[in-house]
Design a protein around this motif. Structure first.
Motif, PDB file in Angstrom:
ATOM      1  N   LEU A  72      66.352  43.015  63.271  1.00 48.94           N
ATOM      2  CA  LEU A  72      67.029  44.039  63.954  1.00 48.94           C
ATOM      3  C   LEU A  72      67.159  45.205  63.219  1.00 48.94           C
ATOM      4  CD1 LEU A  72      70.026  42.326  66.212  1.00 48.94           C
ATOM      5  CD2 LEU A  72      67.667  43.413  66.856  1.00 48.94           C
ATOM      6  N   ILE A  73      67.408  45.190  62.061  1.00 49.27           N
ATOM      7  CA  ILE A  73      67.714  46.170  60.996  1.00 49.27           C
ATOM      8  C   ILE A  73      66.171  46.916  60.780  1.00 49.27           C
ATOM      9  CG2 ILE A  73      68.276  47.061  58.706  1.00 49.27           C
ATOM     10  CD1 ILE A  73      70.585  44.773  58.794  1.00 49.27           C
ATOM     11  N   VAL A  74      65.399  45.944  60.430  1.00 54.79           N
ATOM     12  CA  VAL A  74      63.882  46.513  60.170  1.00 54.79           C
ATOM     13  C   VAL A  74      63.383  47.309  61.285  1.00 54.79           C
ATOM     14  CG1 VAL A  74      61.621  45.765  59.639  1.00 54.79           C
ATOM     15  CG2 VAL A  74      63.713  44.848  58.360  1.00 54.79           C
ATOM     16  N   SER A  75      63.632  46.631  62.661  1.00 56.60           N
ATOM     17  CA  SER A  75      62.841  46.980  63.759  1.00 56.60           C
ATOM     18  C   SER A  75      63.335  48.548  64.003  1.00 56.60           C
ATOM     19  CB  SER A  75      63.340  46.070  64.689  1.00 56.60           C
ATOM     20  OG  SER A  75      62.862  46.763  66.177  1.00 56.60           O
ATOM     21  N   GLU A  76      64.719  48.848  64.154  1.00 55.79           N
ATOM     22  CA  GLU A  76      65.257  49.933  64.236  1.00 55.79           C
ATOM     23  C   GLU A  76      64.938  50.972  63.298  1.00 55.79           C
ATOM     24  OE1 GLU A  76      67.082  50.951  66.836  1.00 55.79           O
ATOM     25  OE2 GLU A  76      67.081  48.953  67.888  1.00 55.79           O
ATOM     26  N   LEU A  77      64.899  50.625  61.903  1.00 58.16           N
ATOM     27  CA  LEU A  77      64.643  51.668  60.881  1.00 58.16           C
ATOM     28  C   LEU A  77      63.107  51.898  60.968  1.00 58.16           C
ATOM     29  CD1 LEU A  77      66.757  50.563  58.049  1.00 58.16           C
ATOM     30  CD2 LEU A  77      67.361  52.301  59.632  1.00 58.16           C
ATOM     31  N   VAL A 112      69.150  43.460  50.539  1.00 56.28           N
ATOM     32  CA  VAL A 112      68.882  45.048  50.632  1.00 56.28           C
ATOM     33  C   VAL A 112      67.477  45.344  51.392  1.00 56.28           C
ATOM     34  CG1 VAL A 112      68.690  47.481  49.618  1.00 56.28           C
ATOM     35  CG2 VAL A 112      70.381  45.532  48.782  1.00 56.28           C
ATOM     36  N   CYS A 113      67.684  45.994  52.375  1.00 58.86           N
ATOM     37  CA  CYS A 113      66.485  46.343  53.075  1.00 58.86           C
ATOM     38  C   CYS A 113      66.204  48.044  53.032  1.00 58.86           C
ATOM     39  CB  CYS A 113      66.570  45.911  54.523  1.00 58.86           C
ATOM     40  SG  CYS A 113      65.424  46.343  55.751  1.00 58.86           S
ATOM     41  N   GLU A 114      65.205  48.303  52.580  1.00 60.22           N
ATOM     42  CA  GLU A 114      64.968  49.644  52.250  1.00 60.22           C
ATOM     43  C   GLU A 114      63.729  50.125  53.026  1.00 60.22           C
ATOM     44  OE1 GLU A 114      66.262  50.219  47.538  1.00 60.22           O
ATOM     45  OE2 GLU A 114      64.159  50.074  47.997  1.00 60.22           O
ATOM     46  N   ILE A 115      63.646  51.292  53.814  1.00 58.28           N
ATOM     47  CA  ILE A 115      62.604  51.803  54.542  1.00 58.28           C
ATOM     48  C   ILE A 115      62.441  53.091  53.930  1.00 58.28           C
ATOM     49  CG2 ILE A 115      61.756  52.473  57.044  1.00 58.28           C
ATOM     50  CD1 ILE A 115      62.366  49.492  56.271  1.00 58.28           C
ATOM     51  N   THR A 116      61.114  53.497  53.277  1.00 58.83           N
ATOM     52  CA  THR A 116      60.738  54.707  52.882  1.00 58.83           C
ATOM     53  C   THR A 116      59.767  55.373  53.601  1.00 58.83           C
ATOM     54  OG1 THR A 116      61.191  53.873  50.777  1.00 58.83           O
ATOM     55  CG2 THR A 116      59.914  55.986  50.663  1.00 58.83           C
ATOM     56  N   ASP A 117      59.931  56.827  54.137  1.00 58.04           N
ATOM     57  CA  ASP A 117      59.132  57.569  54.958  1.00 58.04           C
ATOM     58  C   ASP A 117      58.897  58.911  54.194  1.00 58.04           C
ATOM     59  OD1 ASP A 117      61.107  59.476  55.953  1.00 58.04           O
ATOM     60  OD2 ASP A 117      62.035  57.734  57.167  1.00 58.04           O
ATOM     61  N   THR A 174      74.591  55.656  79.676  1.00 57.83           N
ATOM     62  CA  THR A 174      73.650  55.908  80.629  1.00 57.83           C
ATOM     63  C   THR A 174      72.320  56.229  79.774  1.00 57.83           C
ATOM     64  OG1 THR A 174      74.350  58.291  80.679  1.00 57.83           O
ATOM     65  CG2 THR A 174      75.018  56.693  82.337  1.00 57.83           C
ATOM     66  N   ASP A 175      72.569  56.369  78.209  1.00 56.48           N
ATOM     67  CA  ASP A 175      71.606  56.672  77.594  1.00 56.48           C
ATOM     68  C   ASP A 175      70.329  55.519  77.274  1.00 56.48           C
ATOM     69  OD1 ASP A 175      72.314  59.441  77.230  1.00 56.48           O
ATOM     70  OD2 ASP A 175      73.263  59.115  75.235  1.00 56.48           O
ATOM     71  N   GLU A 176      69.106  55.839  77.350  1.00 60.43           N
ATOM     72  CA  GLU A 176      68.300  54.939  76.837  1.00 60.43           C
ATOM     73  C   GLU A 176      67.814  54.781  75.381  1.00 60.43           C
ATOM     74  OE1 GLU A 176      64.485  55.621  79.008  1.00 60.43           O
ATOM     75  OE2 GLU A 176      65.725  55.602  80.921  1.00 60.43           O
ATOM     76  N   GLY A 177      68.353  55.660  74.495  1.00 62.15           N
ATOM     77  CA  GLY A 177      68.148  55.503  73.010  1.00 62.15           C
ATOM     78  C   GLY A 177      69.477  56.159  72.449  1.00 62.15           C
ATOM     79  N   GLY A 178      69.223  56.155  70.925  1.00 59.53           N
ATOM     80  CA  GLY A 178      70.168  56.805  70.082  1.00 59.53           C
ATOM     81  C   GLY A 178      71.199  55.690  69.663  1.00 59.53           C
ATOM     82  N   ARG A 179      70.801  54.302  69.723  1.00 52.85           N
ATOM     83  CA  ARG A 179      71.706  53.578  69.216  1.00 52.85           C
ATOM     84  C   ARG A 179      71.295  52.690  67.787  1.00 52.85           C
ATOM     85  NH1 ARG A 179      71.641  52.945  74.852  1.00 52.85           N
ATOM     86  NH2 ARG A 179      73.857  53.114  75.954  1.00 52.85           N
ATOM     87  N   GLY A 180      70.349  53.299  67.334  1.00 50.41           N
ATOM     88  CA  GLY A 180      69.392  52.512  66.254  1.00 50.41           C
ATOM     89  C   GLY A 180      70.275  52.287  64.945  1.00 50.41           C
ATOM     90  N   LEU A 181      70.911  53.624  64.719  1.00 47.09           N
ATOM     91  CA  LEU A 181      71.433  53.569  63.404  1.00 47.09           C
ATOM     92  C   LEU A 181      72.947  53.042  63.608  1.00 47.09           C
ATOM     93  CD1 LEU A 181      70.774  57.005  61.758  1.00 47.09           C
ATOM     94  CD2 LEU A 181      69.923  54.874  61.146  1.00 47.09           C
ATOM     95  N   PHE A 182      73.387  53.058  64.820  1.00 45.63           N
ATOM     96  CA  PHE A 182      74.647  52.498  65.175  1.00 45.63           C
ATOM     97  C   PHE A 182      74.424  50.779  65.023  1.00 45.63           C
ATOM     98  CE2 PHE A 182      77.511  50.430  68.170  1.00 45.63           C
ATOM     99  CZ  PHE A 182      78.732  50.879  67.804  1.00 45.63           C
ATOM    100  N   LEU A 183      73.466  50.485  65.383  1.00 40.40           N
ATOM    101  CA  LEU A 183      73.280  48.993  65.333  1.00 40.40           C
ATOM    102  C   LEU A 183      73.182  48.658  63.903  1.00 40.40           C
ATOM    103  CD1 LEU A 183      70.852  48.348  68.283  1.00 40.40           C
ATOM    104  CD2 LEU A 183      73.209  47.512  67.944  1.00 40.40           C
ATOM    105  N   VAL A 184      72.409  49.477  63.023  1.00 37.66           N
ATOM    106  CA  VAL A 184      72.086  48.979  61.558  1.00 37.66           C
ATOM    107  C   VAL A 184      73.750  49.296  60.981  1.00 37.66           C
ATOM    108  CG1 VAL A 184      71.095  50.134  59.386  1.00 37.66           C
ATOM    109  CG2 VAL A 184      69.725  49.897  61.629  1.00 37.66           C
ATOM    110  N   ALA A 185      74.629  50.151  61.308  1.00 39.00           N
ATOM    111  CA  ALA A 185      75.742  50.252  60.666  1.00 39.00           C
ATOM    112  C   ALA A 185      76.611  48.951  60.948  1.00 39.00           C
ATOM    113  CB  ALA A 185      76.196  51.492  61.241  1.00 39.00           C
TER     114      ALA A 185
END
Length: 799
Positions: free
Chosen positions: A707-712, A735-740, A754-765
């Motif tokens: 889940l963390i990898v997918s969102e990041l 530790v999982c690291e994503i570099t861009d 009602t939002d369809e997105g915006g929950r990625g970093l919340f899930l990671v946290a």
């Protein structure tokens, strides 16, 4: 008595300058002496038969008789061939005739006679000065000593009542004869006793010759001065001076009182001791006591004359003063007054308890003085001095002297006490602000040591710190705030907090020091100081993944590396300006460190030398580190051994030492992939992460990690572009690291239902114990950390 220089011929007679004239009843000169002719230049033929008033240059001053003949006074008389002469005269009537006798002498000569007479009268009336005039045969012709022979036949040996301590009467006679023969005066050459001053053993002899008669000495004057009082004053002043200079410079309570008793013995007594209140050596105020009971006082210093050991019957060093009853004498000391002691007085103070008396009165002690150490309204202790072999008993003057000495000592003791209290408080604050001495981190094993400055020097602002960073990196910090005391310690605490805050932002060493420099300048402005808050700092970040250490220095000494093979290297870090200077850049140095290498960071207190050669100090430190920090050696023990050699001497500055034995994460505990900016790579990345976790035996972590990898990676592909890299690191945590390549700051926000997105970093946290972002020279890295033993996750709460 007239006086001439040696070899001037015959000594002048006392009346040589007196001129005489005989006047008749009408004031006419009928007789004129040769001395008068020499004084005024007029012969008898020129003066006789003329009124004496014709000789006066003006109206005569003074009284006159019924014939208007002046009787006495002072006047200007005409001389034959010179200016008038100032004379003092007197006219007396001759019996049975009506004639008068006029006596004249130069006024200055008369003044000299009068002053000489007053001087002689003063000498003859002195009680502490024995005055004698001896003739050429050393017979006494004039003296103010009336207890012994003083006639013309008396010998000089009678001028001394007994044998002198260092010189006999025969030596005195020889000394006076040398004065007669040579004319060289004698000044304070002899110490003895005189009949005029009995029971005195401090008498000095001074002598001088009064003149010669036809080449032969005439008289010698001897003065015996009682110098006992002067000797005592000089002794007392010397004792006070010695006390002030010796104990005034110390800030150690115990040393002050030890120096005090050493000064007093044997100069003032045969035994001396100081009893201090129990609270004083630790820096606290003593209790305010009135009367007897438990005084909470102990024996802090003692001294005895000679090489004899301290008497066994008296209280020994460190022993508590026993309970004592209330007495007038005890209250006097508690109120700040000195008391003269003897055995009877002490027995009275202690209610006749002989067991207590023997604790406070030495054997043979016949006289003592007890004085309080009284300062700022506090009785810090007391000072006692006894005489056993010295025979003279103490008097009130001795008690006043000891009271003054005790007052000086009390101020020094109180200053040392207050310094000890402040030093203790500052040291406690300093140590509370520092981290735990020993630490064990995935990136390094660490041991820190702080050595405060020696006694007499204020605590400075040296510090060290170890800051764990994400991805198993560790930051090593050491710094030194200029100045001493509480202000330097408080400034150190603020800087340490600032460094930790900036380190959490994962700034590189140069950026961190730049921000820290701004903070120091801000502190200077806030404190409204004329000069900047001076501080130095060395900041290093070790990455156990790459094995590299990045360092930057703000005016700080360079670190030392001890390799596993025992070789040492001083890292050539470019020393930037001290913190607070501003306007100049810092430089970063990157070095590769083998696993097991020891990195030593320190402050200048460890390398300072008397000759000021800091380079030699660094070399010596490196040699000691190579000897102490070998493989398998405890860093804590090595650090203690290193700083212990500084504790043997009174060093002038604080010192901080931080040792870090670096570690490396094995390649088997790391995995790295790189992907293009394509949404399809998300599934590939999730599958690669799951396979790697399964290979590590961490299959139970696969779901949360996917889940963390997918969102990041989704966010990276969508907003940053490619390439996108994924790295997994396993050690004490996963530790999982994503570099861009983007520098855009990721933001955590709460999405509406009602939002369809915006929950990625919340899930990671929610799925990780902590997460964050750090920036490199190109792009950024978002990381998330999970424990290797994951806790159960309530996925329903995430919806």
């Amino acid at each position: 008595m007239g006086g001439t220089t040696a070899g001037a011929g015959r000594a002048p007679h006392a009346t040589a300058d007196v001129a005489t004239a005989v006047l008749d009843a009408r004031g006419v000169v009928v007789r004129w002496s040769e001395a008068a002719a020499e004084l005024l230049g007029w012969t008898a033929e020129e003066v006789c038969g003329r009124p004496v008033r014709d000789l006066f240059a003006g109206e005569p001053a003074g009284e006159t008789d019924e014939t208007r003949i002046p009787t006495d006074g002072r006047a200007q008389l005409r001389r034959r061939s010179a200016d008038p002469v100032d004379v003092t005269y007197r006219v007396v009537r001759l019996q049975p005739s009506a004639d008068h006798l006029m006596l004249l002498a130069p006024t200055q000569r008369v003044v000299d006679w009068e002053q000489g007479a007053h001087l002689l009268a003063g000498l003859l009336s002195q009680d502490r000065i024995a005055f004698r005039v001896h003739d050429a045969n050393l017979n006494i012709v004039l003296s103010n000593v009336h207890s012994g022979p003083s006639g013309a036949g008396s010998s000089v040996v009678h001028s001394v009542t007994g044998p002198a301590p260092r010189t006999s009467a025969r030596d005195v006679e020889a000394a006076l004869r040398r004065v007669l023969e040579t004319g060289v005066p004698l000044v304070g050459d002899y110490l003895g006793t005189t009949a005029r001053i009995p029971q005195r053993e401090e008498v000095s002899l001074s002598a001088f010759r009064t003149g010669v008669d036809q080449g032969a000495p005439v008289e010698v004057v001897a003065l015996y001065l009682d110098t006992l009082g002067q000797q005592r004053v000089r002794r007392d002043l010397a004792l006070l001076h010695r006390t002030a200079t010796r104990i005034g410079g110390s800030l150690d309570v115990t040393r002050v009182v030890r120096d005090l008793v050493d000064i007093l013995v044997p100069a003032f007594g045969d035994l001396a001791w100081v009893d201090l209140a129990d609270a004083v050596p630790g820096g606290d105020e003593p209790p305010r006591l009135a009367g007897g009971g438990e005084l909470h006082v102990h024996r802090a210093a003692m001294a005895s004359a000679g090489d004899d050991p301290w008497p066994a019957g008296l209280l020994q060093l460190g022993q508590q003063v026993p309970r004592v009853p209330t007495s007038t004498t005890l209250r006097a000391v508690q109120e700040g007054r000195a008391v003269i002691l003897n055995r009877a007085v002490v027995s009275d103070v202690l209610d006749g308890d002989e067991s207590l008396v023997r604790m406070f009165v030495p054997e043979g002690g016949h006289s003592g003085v007890w004085a309080p150490l009284f300062a700022r309204g506090l009785v810090l202790g007391n000072l006692t001095v006894w005489r056993t072999d010295q025979q003279d008993p103490y008097d009130e003057r001795d008690a006043d002297l000891l009271a003054e000495i005790a007052s000086l000592a009390a101020l020094s003791v109180d200053n040392a006490r207050r310094y000890t209290r402040e030093r203790r408080s500052v040291l406690a604050l300093q140590q509370r602000l520092l981290p735990r001495p020993v630490g064990d981190h995935p990136g390094a094993e660490t041991a820190g040591h702080y050595l405060p400055a020696g006694e007499g020097t204020e605590i400075s602002g040296d510090w060290y710190d170890v800051v764990p960073l994400p991805s198993f990196r560790v930051a090593l910090v050491v710094g030194d705030v200029a100045g001493h005391g509480l202000y330097a310690t408080a400034t150190m605490g603020r800087l340490r907090t600032a460094v930790r805050t900036l380190a959490d932002l994962e700034l590189d060493p140069v950026e961190l020091l730049t921000h820290l420099d701004d903070r120091v300048q801000q502190l200077t402005r806030e404190a409204d100081l004329d000069s900047p808050v001076g501080a130095t700092c060395l900041y290093a970040v070790h990455d156990p993944v790459t094995g590299r250490c990045a360092l930057a220095s703000a005016g700080h000494p360079p670190p030392v590396v001890i390799r596993p093979d025992g070789t040492t290297e001083v890292i050539g870090v470019a020393p930037g300006p001290p913190l607070g200077v501003g306007g100049m850049p810092f430089e970063m140095t990157v070095v590769d460190l083998e696993p097991g290498s020891v990195l030593a960071l320190y402050t200048d207190g460890l390398i300072e030398r008397e000759d000021g050669d800091l380079d030699a100090g660094v070399r010596t430190l490196a040699e000691d580190l190579a000897r102490l920090c070998g493989p398998g050696r405890s860093l804590d023990e090595a650090g203690r051994a290193l700083v212990s050699r500084f504790g043997e001497t009174a060093h002038r500055d604080d010192a901080a030492l931080l040792l870090a034995r670096v570690r490396a994460i094995p390649a088997d505990d790391m995995a790295h992939w790189e992907f293009d900016a394509d949404p399809a790579v998300v599934a590939t990345a999730r599958r690669a992460a799951a396979e790697q976790l399964d290979a590590w035996g961490l299959a139970e972590m696969a779901f949360t990690t996917e889940l963390i990898v997918s969102e990041l990676i989704t966010n990276a592909v969508r907003y940053a572009g490619g390439p996108v890299s994924l790295r997994l690191i396993r050690d004490g945590a996963l530790v999982c690291e994503i570099t861009d390549p983007s520098n855009t700051q990721p933001r955590l926000r709460r999405a509406r239902w009602t939002d369809e997105g915006g929950r990625g970093l919340f899930l990671v946290a929610q799925l990780s114990t902590r997460w964050g972002c750090r920036y490199g020279r190109q792009g950024k890295t978002i990381w998330a950390e999970q424990p290797l033993t994951p806790e159960p996750v309530d996925f329903a709460s995430l919806i």
